[in-house]
Scaffold this motif. Structure first.
Motif: not given
Length: 521
Positions: A172-201
């Protein structure tokens, strides 16, 4: 003679089953381990952590914002993305990604404290940083500059210093950013159960590793993971009765046959911080100088009490022959103050360290003295937790006291400790003439000044996210855009509530066991 015959009986033929504890699969991650020796120093700038965090999370936030705002228009004007905060132009509809900075007058500020030479003592810790007069401001910054945010979405969205967001709006004219909407990264990828153990094996055993690991890890399930925090061991007898009840319960000594069957399913104990009670304040410089030192060897009994540590060691050593334990330090435990807190040194626990892994070994031991925060795989599920400091600090930034909402936002921000190193720390005020020096050192050691990578950025979404030393037990289930499911657990202080949390390793259902002592008065 008849009375003696009634007392003497032949050995019975009744056979009693031998109970065995359910085995636990344990594969910890070492995300928060710091370098040793000369490789660890504090000469770097703390500002690099925010630049690293922005660089790591900016692609994920941009992807979320691009998917949500690709076709967004206002009065025929299509929204466009700008690369930097300083590229925002007045009147243009755009969106930009940056780091939130909360400008709060009540928030501790080292520059202000150093510039003032008229105050006598350090300010007391505040329950909230929010200003009752509405003087707080929300800023968005990156490597190019800073922009003040205004708008209705700020009142309905939880924001703290250090979280990475994308904001859409116009300047706006005062130099402030007037926001309409806001977003975040949200939840990252979730590994499957035993995924890491299976990969190591597979890497270890070749193509047949997956089948072999399934046989070796006993994946039949059926176990429970116990989580407790805030044991608050002081070393006196008044504090030991509830602990004895907890110990006897976990060992199956305070239960009947039916309850012992349930206790046998407890396959691991996780202690989430504050195993010891708060230590007394350090002596002032005048007390240290004026004190007459007469001892020649050993420690000064008036300045150090070994009883709490010895009681904790005995408590752990009693459980360890039957139950594996993961010990996470807290702000009152004998570990470094700044996050990530490193494991409690094994020299503090001479009896329990016999169950720890051999130094230099890659395999975890029966007793794992871990970092705070901590993450790892237990029975194939990804666990992540801490001793409570990050959530306690976020509480000071926001209105209300909904701890589960704070925990959910931590995961959606993908940052386990967003307010570090700005305000996340433990405040101890020794007093005396050295109060300014103490305020400078203790108040502003929020976290280690990382240079290459911010370990607080959450790379994989956990299945269980627990936070210790919370006011009360709470639990909730949240989901993500890609089908992620996370169980949030606020673990209460055991010393105050007598509650321990049990997580079923098959269904991830949560239950609470409470220990109470009857007092006639």
């Amino acid at each position: 003679m008849a009375a003696e015959e009634e007392l003497l009986t032949s050995p019975g033929t009744t056979s009693y089953p031998s109970l065995e504890r359910v085995a636990s699969s344990y594969n910890p991650l070492h995300t928060f381990d710091l370098a040793k020796g000369d490789q660890k120093h504090y000469q770097q700038q703390y500002a690099d952590i925010y630049f690293l965090r922005l660089a790591m999370l900016k692609p994920a936030v941009e992807e979320t914002a691009e998917a949500a705002w690709a076709e967004f228009e206002v009065a025929g004007e299509k929204v466009r993305r700008v690369d930097r905060v300083l590229d925002v132009r007045q009147g243009d509809l755009c969106w930009v990604v940056g780091t939130i900075y909360m400008d709060m007058p009540l928030k501790p500020n080292i520059l202000d404290d150093i510039s003032k030479d008229h105050w006598i003592s350090a300010p007391p810790p505040r329950e909230k940083y929010r200003s009752p007069s509405g003087e707080d401001q929300t800023m968005l910054e990156d490597e190019s500059g800073r922009l003040r945010l205004i708008g209705i979405p700020l009142h309905s969205t939880m924001l703290v210093t250090g979280c990475i967001v994308a904001v859409m709006g116009t300047e706006n004219a005062n130099g402030d950013f007037e926001i309409i909407d806001l977003k975040v990264a949200d939840l990252p990828r979730q590994p499957q159960r035993w995924e890491r153990d299976d990969s190591s094996a597979i890497l270890t055993n070749g193509s047949g590793g997956k089948r072999k690991s399934a046989d070796n890890l006993r994946r039949a399930g059926g176990g429970k993971i116990a989580i407790v925090s805030g044991l608050g061991i002081r070393g006196d007898e008044a504090n030991s009765l509830t602990l004895d009840l907890l110990m006897e319960y976990l060992l199956g000594e305070a239960c009947g046959p039916s309850e012992q069957q349930d206790v046998c399913r407890v396959s691991r104990l996780i202690i989430a911080g504050n195993s010891l009670s708060e230590a007394s304040l350090l002596p002032t410089a005048e007390e240290v100088i004026g004190k007459k030192i007469s001892r020649k060897y050993g420690y000064d009994a008036s300045a150090y009490n070994p009883a709490p540590t010895a009681h904790l060691d005995n408590f752990l050593a009693t459980l360890l022959p039957s139950l594996p334990i993961t010990l996470i330090p807290g702000d009152s435990d004998p570990a470094n103050v700044s996050l990530p807190q490193q494991p409690i040194h094994p020299a503090m626990l001479p009896h329990s360290r016999a169950y720890a892994a051999v130094p230099g070994s890659s395999a975890p031991g029966w007793f794992d003295s871990a970092t705070n925060p901590w993450e790892g795989d237990v029975d194939g599920w990804r666990f992540m937790g801490n001793g409570g400091q990050p959530i306690d600090d976020i509480f000071k930034y926001v209105e209300g006291d909904e701890r589960l909402d704070m925990m959910e936002n931590v995961l959606r921000w993908r940052c386990g400790a967003p307010t570090a190193p700005d305000t996340l720390c433990k405040c101890v005020f020794p007093g005396g003439e050295d109060i300014k020096f103490a305020w400078l050192i203790i108040q502003y050691t929020g976290c280690y000044p990382f240079q290459d990578k911010d370990p607080f950025v959450i790379g994989d979404c956990p299945h269980i996210y627990f936070v210790g030393n919370q006011p009360k037990f709470e639990s909730a289930l949240i989901d993500g855009p890609a089908g992620q499911n996370v169980t949030l657990i606020a673990v209460p202080v055991f010393r105050e509530t007598g509650e321990i949390v049990l997580v079923d390793s098959d269904s991830l259902e949560v239950e609470v066991v409470k220990f109470e002592i009857f007092e006639e008065n």
